[in-house]
Design a protein around this motif. Structure first.
Motif, PDB file in Angstrom:
ATOM      1  N   ASN A 129       0.920  -1.354   0.422  1.00 36.17           N
ATOM      2  CA  ASN A 129       0.555  -0.157   0.116  1.00 36.17           C
ATOM      3  C   ASN A 129       1.078   1.360   0.487  1.00 36.17           C
ATOM      4  O   ASN A 129       0.324   2.202   0.245  1.00 36.17           O
ATOM      5  N   GLY A 130       2.561   1.081   0.055  1.00 36.98           N
ATOM      6  CA  GLY A 130       3.153   2.286   0.031  1.00 36.98           C
ATOM      7  C   GLY A 130       2.894   2.978   0.709  1.00 36.98           C
ATOM      8  O   GLY A 130       3.795   3.700   1.262  1.00 36.98           O
ATOM      9  N   GLN A 131       2.714   2.553   2.503  1.00 38.89           N
ATOM     10  CA  GLN A 131       2.531   3.230   3.825  1.00 38.89           C
ATOM     11  C   GLN A 131       3.264   2.489   4.419  1.00 38.89           C
ATOM     12  O   GLN A 131       3.699   1.619   4.352  1.00 38.89           O
ATOM     13  N   ASP A 132       3.447   3.599   5.653  1.00 36.77           N
ATOM     14  CA  ASP A 132       4.729   2.832   6.784  1.00 36.77           C
ATOM     15  C   ASP A 132       5.795   2.219   6.302  1.00 36.77           C
ATOM     16  O   ASP A 132       6.020  -0.039   7.182  1.00 36.77           O
ATOM     17  N   VAL A 165       3.886  -0.369  -5.515  1.00 38.08           N
ATOM     18  CA  VAL A 165       3.366  -0.083  -5.190  1.00 38.08           C
ATOM     19  C   VAL A 165       1.634  -0.610  -5.707  1.00 38.08           C
ATOM     20  O   VAL A 165       1.495  -0.726  -6.987  1.00 38.08           O
ATOM     21  N   GLN A 169      11.021   6.183  -0.387  1.00 37.32           N
ATOM     22  CA  GLN A 169       8.918   7.289  -0.431  1.00 37.32           C
ATOM     23  C   GLN A 169       8.902   7.860  -1.934  1.00 37.32           C
ATOM     24  O   GLN A 169       7.655   8.030  -2.521  1.00 37.32           O
ATOM     25  N   GLU A 178       5.967   7.524  -4.089  1.00 35.53           N
ATOM     26  CA  GLU A 178       5.254   8.774  -4.388  1.00 35.53           C
ATOM     27  C   GLU A 178       5.410   8.778  -6.546  1.00 35.53           C
ATOM     28  O   GLU A 178       4.863   9.586  -7.176  1.00 35.53           O
TER      29      GLU A 178
END
Length: 151
Positions: A13-16, A47, A143, A147
């Motif tokens: 999910n691209g988070q944490d 992602v 990150q 993005e």
């Protein structure tokens, strides 16, 4: 059409990224000679944009990028939460960004098949694990890469 299980969608999910920094996986493509070619990728290069679509960022001059550009096909092998997951992907290049932070080739990958492998007689206790040499710097790059993949 195949769908990502919730746990894999959460992984991609691209988070944490900090808590996922040790997770790596194998991206298999087919060489010009017709043999399997394996590359390592991380959560900073993959992602999920939906439960059946991923985006990947790969180094432009790598054998893997050449193989995927030529065939439009790959398999992502993920060992996660005690399961071996084999994701069959159809890929297409994404348009190049006008001013990217990193010179990566971006692909959109549609999940065409998913196979989850477990055994009654054994547990998968780990998959491909990595230790980043400079995690702070790498996590920032990951990150920024993710993005740009979402653009």
């Amino acid at each position: 059409m195949a769908k990502l299980p919730r746990e894999l969608y959460g992984l991609f999910n691209g988070q944490d990224l900090h808590s996922k920094q040790h997770e790596a996986m194998m991206l298999l493509s087919v060489s010009k000679a017709g043999y399997p070619h394996t590359a390592m990728v991380s959560v900073g290069e993959v992602v999920a944009i939906s439960d059946d679509t991923l985006r990947l960022a790969l180094w432009p001059n790598s054998l893997t990028t050449g193989n995927i550009t030529r065939t439009g096909k790959a398999m992502l092998v993920v060992f996660y939460n005690g399961k071996a997951c084999y994701l069959t992907l159809d890929l297409q290049p994404l348009p190049e960004l006008t001013d990217p932070k990193y010179p990566l080739k971006r692909f959109i990958a549609h999940l065409t098949e998913l196979r989850v492998d477990t055994a009654k007689y054994a547990d998968i206790t780990s998959g491909v694990q990595i230790q980043l040499k400079n995690s702070e710097e790498v996590l920032i790059r990951w990150q920024e890469t993710l993005e740009e993949l979402l653009k």
